[in-house]
Design a protein around this motif. Structure first.
Motif, PDB file in Angstrom:
ATOM      1  N   VAL A  95       0.851  -1.199   0.000  1.00 50.01           N
ATOM      2  CA  VAL A  95       0.000   0.000   0.000  1.00 50.01           C
ATOM      3  C   VAL A  95       0.883   1.245   0.000  1.00 50.01           C
ATOM      4  O   VAL A  95       1.796   1.362   0.806  1.00 50.01           O
ATOM      5  N   ARG A 138       0.674   5.220   0.573  1.00 56.70           N
ATOM      6  CA  ARG A 138      -0.224   6.261   1.104  1.00 56.70           C
ATOM      7  C   ARG A 138       0.378   7.636   0.809  1.00 56.70           C
ATOM      8  O   ARG A 138       1.519   7.894   1.155  1.00 56.70           O
ATOM      9  N   SER A 195     -12.424   2.497  -3.126  1.00 59.53           N
ATOM     10  CA  SER A 195     -13.264   3.055  -2.060  1.00 59.53           C
ATOM     11  C   SER A 195     -13.043   4.559  -2.010  1.00 59.53           C
ATOM     12  O   SER A 195     -11.931   5.049  -2.210  1.00 59.53           O
ATOM     13  N   THR A 211     -14.138   8.091   0.167  1.00 61.42           N
ATOM     14  CA  THR A 211     -14.799   8.846   1.229  1.00 61.42           C
ATOM     15  C   THR A 211     -14.511  10.312   0.955  1.00 61.42           C
ATOM     16  O   THR A 211     -13.368  10.753   1.134  1.00 61.42           O
ATOM     17  N   PRO A 212     -15.532  11.063   0.482  1.00 63.51           N
ATOM     18  CA  PRO A 212     -15.275  12.465   0.136  1.00 63.51           C
ATOM     19  C   PRO A 212     -14.573  13.217   1.266  1.00 63.51           C
ATOM     20  O   PRO A 212     -14.892  13.032   2.426  1.00 63.51           O
ATOM     21  N   ARG A 213     -13.623  14.027   0.889  1.00 64.51           N
ATOM     22  CA  ARG A 213     -12.831  14.889   1.781  1.00 64.51           C
ATOM     23  C   ARG A 213     -11.906  14.111   2.707  1.00 64.51           C
ATOM     24  O   ARG A 213     -11.154  14.696   3.457  1.00 64.51           O
ATOM     25  N   GLU A 214     -11.963  12.788   2.677  1.00 64.61           N
ATOM     26  CA  GLU A 214     -11.089  12.029   3.580  1.00 64.61           C
ATOM     27  C   GLU A 214     -10.081  11.161   2.848  1.00 64.61           C
ATOM     28  O   GLU A 214      -8.896  11.249   3.098  1.00 64.61           O
ATOM     29  N   ARG A 215     -10.536  10.315   1.945  1.00 68.36           N
ATOM     30  CA  ARG A 215      -9.576   9.456   1.253  1.00 68.36           C
ATOM     31  C   ARG A 215     -10.167   8.827  -0.002  1.00 68.36           C
ATOM     32  O   ARG A 215     -11.376   8.646  -0.110  1.00 68.36           O
ATOM     33  N   GLU A 218      -9.233   5.403  -2.276  1.00 68.12           N
ATOM     34  CA  GLU A 218      -8.382   4.222  -2.358  1.00 68.12           C
ATOM     35  C   GLU A 218      -8.471   3.652  -3.774  1.00 68.12           C
ATOM     36  O   GLU A 218      -9.570   3.393  -4.276  1.00 68.12           O
ATOM     37  N   VAL A 231      -3.442   4.930  -1.600  1.00 64.78           N
ATOM     38  CA  VAL A 231      -4.429   5.679  -0.806  1.00 64.78           C
ATOM     39  C   VAL A 231      -4.084   7.157  -0.891  1.00 64.78           C
ATOM     40  O   VAL A 231      -2.960   7.553  -0.567  1.00 64.78           O
ATOM     41  N   PRO A 286      -6.209  13.921   1.460  1.00 65.75           N
ATOM     42  CA  PRO A 286      -6.055  15.384   1.355  1.00 65.75           C
ATOM     43  C   PRO A 286      -5.481  15.971   2.643  1.00 65.75           C
ATOM     44  O   PRO A 286      -6.010  15.724   3.722  1.00 65.75           O
TER      45      PRO A 286
END
Lengths: 552, 317
Positions: free
Chosen positions: A32, A34, A224, A226-230, A232, A252, A255
């Motif tokens: 992974v 990041r 995957s 998640t708006p404003r978070e990550r 993948e 990943v 922001p």
């Protein structure tokens, strides 16, 4: 004895089982990567990203391909345009507004649907054809302006498409790097399922759904979001370019708009890679074994001069003097801790569009002072100039500190520099309005950085007289027949090598005319864990994540 | 009491409309182009005009306000210009993250603040008081984003005990009250709690000292009431004012802190506001400000009602 045998047998069995169980895990351990981005939000994922080229870098070129792409394989050579989803292209000999693109066979979108001529037409229509069901106004702004002459697309056969431009324009293949191909089948699936009062509402709902579960043809697939978070992304093992199948299983994207937060996340092992680390943390990062990458980007940090009547910059001696009065190496080594490349034009030597300017931009204070004296200025008669700038902003590097450096440097060449500092978005808006607009607030130069990836963005919009406001970004109303002629020549030269030569001629002419005060190019600094290997940072805004590996 | 509540609710209506008007106008009167998030600087006039019409920015301001308010009343705050996502969903998601952070910070800040305030008030002018007051002053005075960075340097970078940024582990799409998520909350919550801790400490200290010096406390003690009983009276008398202060602090925390949430990349309302401002995403900016303002108004209403319930003299006033 029996017990011993049983025990031994059991131990062997357990050992065999655990080894067998552990072996596949060790082999298939997921790698992974990041990444801490500078963006405050994940750039849009529906095919046409927002947030400028950071958007293209992370959610454009990863999940999507365009008909043409950038060669990002070398850190030494300038990045040039190469075939992408189109294998070859050709302009019509009789009608130079018509282009034929041959498409790459055997390419499929992430949802399994085929990439073909229908998909190209559908993607052109999504931003150009207002009555198409898939037309999306929110994607138009970030696309249409990057391919200003593209008018329409037509299917010739399954693997051939014809694109038409409003006027003959040899820049089209370069501009097309910005049109990412989204899967029409996937979008249609969402459209059919969408609820809405009318087709427009259904279309909007389909795009919203598509953004959460996107499908392009790129080397990375959305896993995957998640708006404003990550965001993948996982590797697309079936990617058409086998050399660019990602080496890392998962990427990943996180922001992190604050430089110190990004740096802390890297130092604490929470991410493996950060864009633009805090400059004052660079020594610590180096000392702790983190790797730093930087390279000249197609980016210019300039002063764009006003050339309206009465502007002090109308005298070429003054423009040249300013260009000779800046110690760029001092700026680089002092204020910017090495994170810049001194600019001697829009393109530096080695770039195919550099050309051979005769005016050498360098630090020569004596020559600058002489030119200013010839123009009628001196220690007792300073020339007052005013520049509009911002305190921050995308690509602006450190605008206030850098402008204050320029202010001091230019003072030694008899300039009295006044700074008009305004908010970044306002500066950006004023840029479109031009030097004659009251928003210029009496300034005769503006300090807005720009990307120089393609000829239109890098040269034409500033130098062609027809690009003066309100049309485009010729903020200072440059009106030089030679530039106009060279722009026309470059646009209408369709052999790539001859077109590059024409662009080089145009660039050389702009440097010889000291069209801008050329100061610096950004270097796209990034820092990463020693576990990250295989990184090639090209001379580009972009980077190929497919090449990156992770050490255990 | 019901009449009091009804009166307070009626008072809230003009406040809400004014808040809506102010936040609508605020983002429209600032210079710059409302389409900057989707419109590159080199966009042609034709394209700009086309998008301006598509987003409704070509209509007169009163019409835009009327339509916006009408839609807002139906729970539709429009779509973000930058992302195309519905503003309400964006804001509610961010607010839920901020509420999580605010609750954790309130628990830490209020508990510490009440405790330190009572101790300082009871032991006025002693070294205990001075120590507790120093804590309070430090809490109010220290720039909290700076404190956040210091905590990150110590606990994330040096000790590697806690994550430096984010609101949850990779692969997690929602909040959970387990250690895997809670460890992301610790540093931002402590950082957020220092200001309310300081303010509550000072308020409770002043109230406690003031109440303890009143005649009725002497009378209670003279009547032989145990110190625990006196303490109960002190708490009861201090509660309404302390509650009001805590309500306001909770309101501030629910509003989110742009600085703290940016330092920790905590995806709350402050972080959202920061992105909306930088992207000049007007619908998102308006929606976020409106929801946060409504939160604040609602919280004040709740505090007023709670105060009136505790101290009947308030509703007479």
């Amino acid at each position: 004895m029996l017990m011993k045998k049983t025990t031994r047998a059991a131990l062997v069995a357990v050992l065999a089982l655990t080894t067998a169980a552990a072996w596949p895990r060790a082999v298939s351990a997921e790698t992974v990567l990041r990444i801490g981005m500078t963006a405050a939000d994940i750039p849009r994922t529906l095919g046409q990203p927002d947030q400028g080229f950071e958007g293209n870098r992370f959610t454009g070129l990863t999940m999507y391909d365009a008909l043409t792409g950038w060669d990002l394989s070398s850190a030494e050579k300038a990045s040039v345009v190469i075939p992408g989803l189109a294998t070859e292209w050709k302009v019509d000999d009789a009608d130079k507004t018509k282009w034929t693109f041959k498409l790459r066979p055997g390419v499929t979108f992430h949802d399994g649907s085929p990439f073909n001529a229908d998909a190209v037409v559908w993607n052109v229509d999504k931003v150009l054809k207002q009555d198409a069901p898939q037309f999306d106004a929110s994607q138009v702004g970030v696309t249409a302006s990057r391919m200003p002459t593209l008018a329409s697309a037509k299917k010739i056969d399954d693997m051939t498409v014809e694109l038409t431009t409003k006027e003959p324009d040899s820049f089209l293949p370069i501009n097309l790097t910005n049109l990412f191909m989204a899967s029409p089948a996937k979008w249609q699936h969402f459209y059919d399922k969408a609820e809405g009062a009318d087709a427009k509402a259904k279309s909007q709902a389909a795009w919203t759904a598509f953004a959460k579960d996107a499908a392009g043809t790129g080397p990375w697939k959305m896993a995957s979001f998640t708006p404003r978070e990550r965001l993948e992304l996982v590797k697309n093992a079936n990617y058409w370019d086998k050399a660019r199948v990602p080496k890392v299983d998962k990427m990943v994207l996180l922001p992190m708009p604050e430089a110190n937060a990004r740096t802390a996340a890297l130092l604490s092992g929470q991410v493996d890679w950060v864009e633009a680390p805090a400059p004052d943390a660079l020594p610590e990062l180096k000392q702790r074994g983190f790797k730093l990458y930087a390279n000249e980007q197609p980016h210019v940090w300039p002063w764009q001069f006003s050339r309206v009547e009465g502007s002090p910059w109308n005298d070429i001696r003054v423009r040249k003097a300013a260009n000779l009065c800046i110690d760029r190496e001092g700026l680089k080594d002092g204020l910017l801790a090495g994170l810049m490349v001194p600019a001697t034009g829009t393109f530096e030597p080695g770039h195919p569009w550099r050309g051979k300017p005769t005016f050498e931009i360098k630090y020569d204070k004596a020559a600058a002072q002489k030119l200013m004296q010839e123009a009628g200025f001196g220690p007792n008669k300073k020339l007052t100039v005013k520049t509009q700038t911002s305190a921050s902003g995308s690509g602006q590097m450190q605008p206030l500190a850098m402008n204050e450096y320029l202010q001091q440097a230019l003072a030694e060449c008899y300039f009295d520099v006044k700074l008009d500092v305004i908010e970044w978005n306002t500066l950006f808006t004023n840029w479109r309005r031009g030097a004659k607009d009251p928003s210029a607030n009496g300034s005769n130069a503006t300090n807005v950085t720009y990307a120089a990836m393609d000829p239109f963005f890098a040269l034409v919009r500033f130098l062609q007289s027809g690009m003066a406001p309100p049309v485009s970004n010729n903020w200072g109303f440059i009106n030089n027949p030679k530039f106009d002629e060279l722009v026309k020549k470059a646009r209408q030269t369709f052999d790539p090598a001859a077109r590059d030569a024409a662009l080089a001629e145009l660039h050389a002419a702009s440097v010889d005319d000291a069209a801008f005060l050329y100061v610096a190019h950004d270097v796209g600094p990034r820092a990463m864990s020693p576990k990250v290997t295989g990184v090639v940072q090209p001379k580009s805004w972009f980077i190929d994540f497919s090449l990156v590996s992770m050490k255990e | 009491m019901l009449a009091y509540i009804a009166r307070r609710i009626v008072y809230v209506i003009p406040i809400v409309i004014s808040v809506a008007l102010v936040c609508f106008l605020l983002v429209h009167i600032t210079p710059g182009d409302p389409l900057v998030a989707v419109l590159p600087a080199d966009a042609s006039q034709e394209l700009a005009a086309q998008l301006r019409t598509a987003y409704g920015f070509d209509r007169p301001l009163p019409v835009q306000f009327g339509l916006w308010l009408l839609r807002a009343l139906h729970g539709d705050l429009g779509n973000s210009i930058a992302t195309g996502r519905p503003v309400l969903a964006e804001v509610m998601r961010a607010v839920s993250n901020t509420v999580t952070l605010a609750i954790a910070a309130a628990i830490i800040g209020f508990t510490m603040g009440i405790l330190l305030g009572l101790i300082a008030g009871y032991f006025r002018e002693t070294w205990i008081d001075k120590l507790a007051t120093s804590f309070a002053i430090a809490g109010v005075s220290v720039p909290h984003y700076w404190l956040g960075m210091v905590l990150v340097i110590i606990f994330s970078v040096q000790l590697n005990w806690l994550p430096a940024v984010g609101a949850g582990p990779n692969g997690s799409n929602s909040w959970a009250w387990d250690w895997a998520h809670l460890k992301y909350l610790v540093l931002p919550a402590i950082t957020t709690s220092v200001i309310p801790m300081g303010i509550v400490t000072r308020t409770v200290r002043a109230l406690t000292g003031d109440i303890l010096s009143q005649d009725f406390v002497e009378a209670l003690r003279a009547k032989g009431l145990h110190e625990r009983g006196v303490f109960r009276h002190v708490i009861k008398n201090a509660a309404p004012t302390a509650l009001a202060v805590m309500g306001l602090q909770l309101g501030y925390m629910l509003g989110g802190s742009i600085l703290i949430e940016t330092v920790f990349s905590w995806p709350g309302s402050g972080f959202l506001l920061n992105s909306a401002i930088f992207q000049r995403d007007l619908p998102l900016l308006q929606g976020t400000i409106l929801v946060l303002a409504l939160f604040f108004v609602f919280l004040n209403l709740m505090v007023d009602i709670a105060q009136a319930a505790i101290d009947p003299r308030i509703k007479r006033g």
